[in-house]
Scaffold this motif. Structure first.
Motif, short mmCIF file in Angstrom:
data_model
loop_
_atom_site.label_atom_id
_atom_site.label_comp_id
_atom_site.label_asym_id
_atom_site.label_seq_id
_atom_site.Cartn_x
_atom_site.Cartn_y
_atom_site.Cartn_z
N PRO A 1 0.79 -1.25 0.00
CA PRO A 1 0.00 0.00 0.00
C PRO A 1 0.82 1.29 0.00
CG PRO A 1 -0.55 -1.46 1.87
CD PRO A 1 0.75 -1.88 1.32
N ARG B 1 1.96 3.20 -2.40
CA ARG B 1 1.47 4.23 -3.32
C ARG B 1 0.24 4.91 -2.72
NH1 ARG B 1 -2.46 4.31 -7.03
NH2 ARG B 1 -2.82 2.05 -6.85
N GLU B 2 -0.63 4.12 -2.10
CA GLU B 2 -1.82 4.69 -1.47
C GLU B 2 -1.44 5.62 -0.32
OE1 GLU B 2 -1.42 1.62 -2.35
OE2 GLU B 2 -3.02 1.29 -3.83
N GLU C 1 -0.44 8.95 -1.63
CA GLU C 1 -1.62 9.74 -2.01
C GLU C 1 -2.28 10.36 -0.79
OE1 GLU C 1 -4.05 7.00 -4.12
OE2 GLU C 1 -2.80 7.00 -5.94
N LYS C 2 -2.37 9.59 0.28
CA LYS C 2 -2.98 10.11 1.51
C LYS C 2 -2.13 11.23 2.10
CE LYS C 2 -6.55 7.24 1.99
NZ LYS C 2 -6.40 6.49 0.74
N GLU D 1 -7.68 -0.60 2.27
CA GLU D 1 -7.08 -1.76 1.62
C GLU D 1 -7.63 -3.05 2.23
OE1 GLU D 1 -4.62 -2.08 -0.91
OE2 GLU D 1 -5.18 0.02 -1.25
N THR E 1 -5.02 4.58 4.97
CA THR E 1 -4.57 3.67 3.91
C THR E 1 -4.98 2.24 4.20
OG1 THR E 1 -2.66 5.09 3.41
CG2 THR E 1 -2.55 2.81 2.66
#
Length: 208
Positions: A72, A74-75, A78-79, A122, A118
């Motif tokens: 996770p 990449r997520e 983004e967060k 997920e 995140t």
């Protein structure tokens, strides 16, 4: 060693090494004063406190999170961007170095909100999130270790003569930084007691 470095024995004030048995044995019959490295002794004292079961469980929980957080990432970026937070990756610790554990916990706590968001988004990753009790221990530990990390960096230096700093720094650490307060959680007081007693025991006999 003295001959190789061209050191006159008359100029010696003190010899300092780590506390390895072979080092202590090598210098026990030496006429000059031997003192264990203060940075090493402080590291040993903190390492003892980290062996507390609650502390060890919290550190392992954070380590488990980071080990399982590969997919996770990449997520998480983004967060972090959505919250206008710096793009800094989670840090894995080195088991033998308490300073790296401090940095690992500190980074996780600073990113706890985006990490939580995140994992919540997920599937199958929420189990990685440390429990609230572990997070509370992490917060106590980081608050306690923050000032000590500065002393370790300064007194473990190989480029400065720091013998004269030991007494005032030891007094400041034991009487100010590690003094137990009734308002503190019992775990913090226990860790302070361990960290305070160990260096004192190592230097009291030498001071006398």
């Amino acid at each position: 060693m003295l001959e190789e470095w061209g050191i006159n024995k008359k100029d010696l004030v003190c010899i300092t090494t780590d506390n390895a048995t072979n080092m202590i044995k090598a210098f026990e019959a030496f006429p000059d004063l031997w003192l264990g490295c203060f940075g090493h002794n402080l590291n040993l004292a903190i390492s003892k406190a980290l062996k507390n079961q609650r502390v060890d469980t919290a550190v392992k929980a954070c380590r488990h999170l980071i080990q399982g957080f590969k997919d996770p990432r990449r997520e998480l970026r983004e967060k972090l961007a959505a919250l206008n937070m710096p793009q800094k990756a989670l840090i894995h610790d080195v088991v033998t170095r308490w300073g790296s554990a401090h940095k690992m916990l500190e980074r996780f706590l600073s990113q706890q909100q985006p990490v939580c968001a995140t994992l919540a988004g997920e599937r199958g990753t929420w189990h990685l999130m440390p429990k609230d009790a572990n997070v509370s221990v992490m917060e106590q530990l980081c608050q306690l270790l923050e000032p000590l990390s500065k002393f370790t960096d300064a007194l473990a230096s190989e480029t400065r003569v720091t013998l004269s700093a030991i007494k005032p720094v030891l007094d400041h650490i034991t009487r100010d930084v590690l003094v137990e307060r009734d308002t503190e959680p019992s775990l913090t007081r226990e860790m302070k007691r361990i960290m305070r007693e160990d260096p004192n025991n190592r230097y009291t006999e030498k001071a006398e």
